[in-house]
Design an enzyme around this catalytic site. Structure first.
Site, PDB file in Angstrom:
ATOM      1  N   ARG A  92       0.849  -1.182   0.000  1.00 56.59           N
ATOM      2  CA  ARG A  92       0.000   0.000   0.000  1.00 56.59           C
ATOM      3  C   ARG A  92       0.889   1.237   0.000  1.00 56.59           C
ATOM      4  O   ARG A  92       1.704   1.429   0.890  1.00 56.59           O
ATOM      5  CB  ARG A  92      -0.908  -0.036   1.228  1.00 56.59           C
ATOM      6  CG  ARG A  92      -1.866   1.134   1.353  1.00 56.59           C
ATOM      7  CD  ARG A  92      -1.203   2.353   1.965  1.00 56.59           C
ATOM      8  NE  ARG A  92      -2.137   3.210   2.630  1.00 56.59           N
ATOM      9  CZ  ARG A  92      -1.913   3.830   3.782  1.00 56.59           C
ATOM     10  NH1 ARG A  92      -0.745   3.678   4.394  1.00 56.59           N
ATOM     11  NH2 ARG A  92      -2.817   4.574   4.318  1.00 56.59           N
ATOM     12  N   HIS A 122      -2.973  11.046   0.517  1.00 57.45           N
ATOM     13  CA  HIS A 122      -2.321  10.872   1.817  1.00 57.45           C
ATOM     14  C   HIS A 122      -1.659  12.204   2.197  1.00 57.45           C
ATOM     15  O   HIS A 122      -0.463  12.292   2.408  1.00 57.45           O
ATOM     16  CB  HIS A 122      -1.317   9.718   1.771  1.00 57.45           C
ATOM     17  CG  HIS A 122      -0.989   9.140   3.124  1.00 57.45           C
ATOM     18  ND1 HIS A 122      -1.132   7.800   3.419  1.00 57.45           N
ATOM     19  CD2 HIS A 122      -0.530   9.715   4.258  1.00 57.45           C
ATOM     20  CE1 HIS A 122      -0.769   7.577   4.679  1.00 57.45           C
ATOM     21  NE2 HIS A 122      -0.383   8.729   5.211  1.00 57.45           N
ATOM     22  N   GLU A 129      -7.032   8.470   6.473  1.00 59.24           N
ATOM     23  CA  GLU A 129      -7.333   9.117   7.753  1.00 59.24           C
ATOM     24  C   GLU A 129      -7.941  10.519   7.613  1.00 59.24           C
ATOM     25  O   GLU A 129      -7.419  11.486   8.193  1.00 59.24           O
ATOM     26  CB  GLU A 129      -6.079   9.181   8.634  1.00 59.24           C
ATOM     27  CG  GLU A 129      -5.543   7.818   9.009  1.00 59.24           C
ATOM     28  CD  GLU A 129      -4.423   7.889  10.057  1.00 59.24           C
ATOM     29  OE1 GLU A 129      -3.985   8.992  10.406  1.00 59.24           O
ATOM     30  OE2 GLU A 129      -3.992   6.821  10.523  1.00 59.24           O
ATOM     31  N   ASN A 179      -6.611   2.185  10.030  1.00 60.25           N
ATOM     32  CA  ASN A 179      -5.279   2.191  10.638  1.00 60.25           C
ATOM     33  C   ASN A 179      -5.465   2.183  12.145  1.00 60.25           C
ATOM     34  O   ASN A 179      -6.383   2.835  12.660  1.00 60.25           O
ATOM     35  CB  ASN A 179      -4.511   3.468  10.291  1.00 60.25           C
ATOM     36  CG  ASN A 179      -4.332   3.658   8.794  1.00 60.25           C
ATOM     37  OD1 ASN A 179      -4.462   2.711   8.014  1.00 60.25           O
ATOM     38  ND2 ASN A 179      -4.035   4.890   8.387  1.00 60.25           N
ATOM     39  N   TYR A 239      -3.147   2.027  16.091  1.00 59.26           N
ATOM     40  CA  TYR A 239      -1.853   1.957  16.766  1.00 59.26           C
ATOM     41  C   TYR A 239      -1.969   1.743  18.266  1.00 59.26           C
ATOM     42  O   TYR A 239      -1.036   1.253  18.887  1.00 59.26           O
ATOM     43  CB  TYR A 239      -1.073   3.255  16.511  1.00 59.26           C
ATOM     44  CG  TYR A 239      -0.608   3.364  15.072  1.00 59.26           C
ATOM     45  CD1 TYR A 239       0.642   2.890  14.693  1.00 59.26           C
ATOM     46  CD2 TYR A 239      -1.433   3.893  14.087  1.00 59.26           C
ATOM     47  CE1 TYR A 239       1.060   2.946  13.370  1.00 59.26           C
ATOM     48  CE2 TYR A 239      -1.013   3.958  12.758  1.00 59.26           C
ATOM     49  CZ  TYR A 239       0.228   3.487  12.415  1.00 59.26           C
ATOM     50  OH  TYR A 239       0.637   3.525  11.112  1.00 59.26           O
ATOM     51  N   GLU A 269      -2.849  -0.043   8.337  1.00 54.88           N
ATOM     52  CA  GLU A 269      -1.610   0.364   9.019  1.00 54.88           C
ATOM     53  C   GLU A 269      -1.662  -0.110  10.458  1.00 54.88           C
ATOM     54  O   GLU A 269      -2.661   0.095  11.147  1.00 54.88           O
ATOM     55  CB  GLU A 269      -1.466   1.890   9.072  1.00 54.88           C
ATOM     56  CG  GLU A 269      -1.100   2.547   7.780  1.00 54.88           C
ATOM     57  CD  GLU A 269      -0.888   4.059   7.978  1.00 54.88           C
ATOM     58  OE1 GLU A 269      -0.620   4.489   9.113  1.00 54.88           O
ATOM     59  OE2 GLU A 269      -1.004   4.791   6.988  1.00 54.88           O
TER      60      GLU A 269
HETATM   61  C1  NOJ Z   1      -0.913   7.129  10.241  1.00 57.31           C
HETATM   62  C2  NOJ Z   1      -0.546   7.807   8.969  1.00 57.31           C
HETATM   63  O1  NOJ Z   1      -1.359   7.356   7.931  1.00 57.31           O
HETATM   64  C3  NOJ Z   1       0.911   7.648   8.611  1.00 57.31           C
HETATM   65  O2  NOJ Z   1       1.191   8.580   7.630  1.00 57.31           O
HETATM   66  C4  NOJ Z   1       1.768   7.804   9.843  1.00 57.31           C
HETATM   67  O3  NOJ Z   1       3.114   7.810   9.546  1.00 57.31           O
HETATM   68  C5  NOJ Z   1       1.431   6.704  10.807  1.00 57.31           C
HETATM   69  N1  NOJ Z   1       0.048   6.832  11.181  1.00 57.31           N
HETATM   70  C6  NOJ Z   1       2.273   6.679  12.078  1.00 57.31           C
HETATM   71  O4  NOJ Z   1       1.978   7.779  12.867  1.00 57.31           O
END
Ligand code: NOJ
Length: 492
Positions: A74, A119, A164, A306, A308, A374
């Site tokens: 991607r 993006h 996002e 995405n 985290y 992600e």
């Molecule tokens: C989300 C974003 O899409 C990406 O550009 C970024 O580097 C990562 N999170 C990590 O923060």
């Protein structure tokens, strides 16, 4: 293990974060080029001028992808690299050739491209006419997307409209941390999100009307998500607050697209009531007309996100002034101090949150096919070849994804690690390292070196999941604590 042989393992990146070549061969400036060129805007005054130099390193990038054994890659197309002025009367053939080289190289190696159309690197020329705050941009974005479908769609079968948009609406227009640095937290995020939604829907319909029949691909937005755990699970107010957090974050876009064309009730209710208390003539949350709702509803083929980290949420009575999306949520956000830290304060690894998040998406949106686009962790150390924390992160997050898939019946179709290689982490510059491959940013050749996590991830891909047989084998009856010995002594 995932029992679907076509489970789509991949890695992710984005144009501004890796390409460099910021003004090469006629590329136009993006808002990120201009922003990073102003000293003081980015940590260490880092810029994406060269980044990983991927613009000149197609082969090296494909080499890494092959070595990982990924099924998909991607990446994003840089709008100003293809249309230097943002409009389709300024097509840059060098930019087009770059993406053709990359896509052809991927196809030749059986790697499916997943291409993001936006993006965050908006052509500066379009910012100059108002950017995402003007409705005019909807047709301009559509015309860029149309060009991409027409030019690359014979080989690209998976498109992401916006990366996002929910976080960009806040960081770019509420907090003002990202360009265009608008600090209007009460209004601008809602207005811009409204335009993102309409632009997304328009591009979806263009694909549907003009390309789907011949190209047969899929298209969706990719939303930022974070699991929200109620602070006191026995307190209904906290449960509601946690759901409200998710509705304001994810539902903002997903409710209109995947449900009924309209914003979540709780958003309409909260923002509407608070606007009234603020003596405003109408809600700060714009209204989607019946026609718009019909146009937006159903404009995604799959659910991409995405993620985290996780947060702990409780109900809170927030201030009315100044008006802000932040306060509109009427929540307070904390984390558990026992959760490990990482390079970014907002990114504490909390793997179990992924399983809950996947289940929430499944229940909320009617069990859609889901792609994790992600997921990964940043480290601050410059040389993290021995990136044990990342191996642990990837292993535990994938393990939770597997539980959601196998035990809970979540329709999970793919998992992408962020990121293929260390890259430009926006306002944090090159300090946080997210790569499975290390980049030496002091070396003009930007050499790529696999970290241990790359080797481990390749092993997961080969096994279509955590390599259970070896883990239960003679040499190492494993627990998470001694995974390291397993990976390095017996699995390889
Ligand atoms: C989300 C974003 O899409 C990406 O550009 C970024 O580097 C990562 N999170 C990590 O923060």
């Amino acid at each position: 293990m995932f029992d679907q042989p076509d489970f789509s393992w991949g890695v992710s990146s984005s144009s501004y974060q890796i390409e460099g070549g910021w003004d090469a061969d006629g590329k136009g400036p993006s808002i990120w080029d201009n922003f990073t060129h102003v000293p003081g805007n980015v940590n260490n005054n880092d810029t994406g001028d060269i980044a990983c130099d991927s613009y000149n390193k197609v082969e090296a990038d494909i080499y890494m992808l092959k070595a990982l054994g990924v099924k998909n890659y991607r990446f994003s197309v840089s709008w100003p690299r293809i249309f230097p002025t943002g409009r389709n009367n300024s097509i840059n053939s060098y930019g087009v050739a770059y993406y053709n080289r990359l896509i052809d190289g991927l196809i030749a190696n059986n790697i499916s491209p997943i291409v993001t159309l936006y993006h965050w690197d908006l052509p500066q020329t379009l910012q100059d006419i108002g950017g995402w705050e003007t409705e005019e941009i909807i047709d301009l974005f559509d015309s860029f997307a149309d060009f991409c479908f027409q030019t690359f769609g014979d080989r690209v079968k998976f498109w992401i409209t916006f990366n996002e948009p929910n976080i960009l609406a806040w960081l770019g227009y509420g907090e003002g941390l990202f360009p265009p640095n608008v600090k209007e937290p009460g209004d601008a995020p809602y207005k811009v999100a409204h335009i993102f939604l309409k632009a997304h829907a328009k591009v979806y319909h263009t694909y549907d009307d003009k390309y789907r029949a011949t190209q047969g691909g899929i298209i969706a937005p990719c939303l930022f998500t974070t699991w929200a755990e109620p602070k006191t699970p026995s307190d209904p107010r906290d449960i509601e607050a946690a759901d409200r957090y998710l509705q304001f974050l994810v539902g903002w876009f997903a409710h209109p697209i995947y449900k009924n064309g309209d914003y979540p009730d709780v958003m309409k209710w909260k923002v509407g009531n608070r606007s009234e208390l603020q003596n405003l003539p109408s809600s700060r949350l714009p209204v989607l007309t019946a026609e718009e709702r019909e146009y937006i509803r159903g404009t995604a083929d799959v659910f991409c996100f995405n993620t985290y980290s996780s947060k702990i949420i409780s109900h809170s009575t927030t201030r009315l002034s100044p008006s802000s999306y932040d306060y509109d949520r009427e929540i307070s956000i904390t984390v558990d101090s026992s959760w490990p830290t990482s390079a970014l304060p907002d990114h504490r690894p909390v793997a179990w949150g992924l399983r809950r998040l996947l289940n929430w998406i499944k229940e909320e949106y009617g069990n859609p096919p889901i792609y994790i686009i992600e997921n990964g962790v940043g480290a601050k150390s410059k040389s993290d070849i021995d990136d044990n924390a990342r191996i642990f992160y990837v292993k535990t997050y994938i393990d939770e994804a597997l539980k959601a898939y196998k035990v809970d019946g979540v329709n999970l179709k793919g998992y992408n690690a962020w990121s293929l290689m260390d890259n430009f982490e926006w306002v944090d510059g090159y300090e946080p390292r997210f790569g499975l491959h290390q980049i030496d940013f002091d070396n003009p050749n930007r050499p790529r070196t696999p970290k241990r996590s790359a080797v481990y991830y390749a092993e997961i891909i080969r096994n279509n999941g955590i390599p259970l047989t070896q883990h239960l084998g003679q040499i190492c009856p494993h627990s998470l604590e001694n995974w390291q010995r397993c990976n390095w002594r017996c699995s390889l």
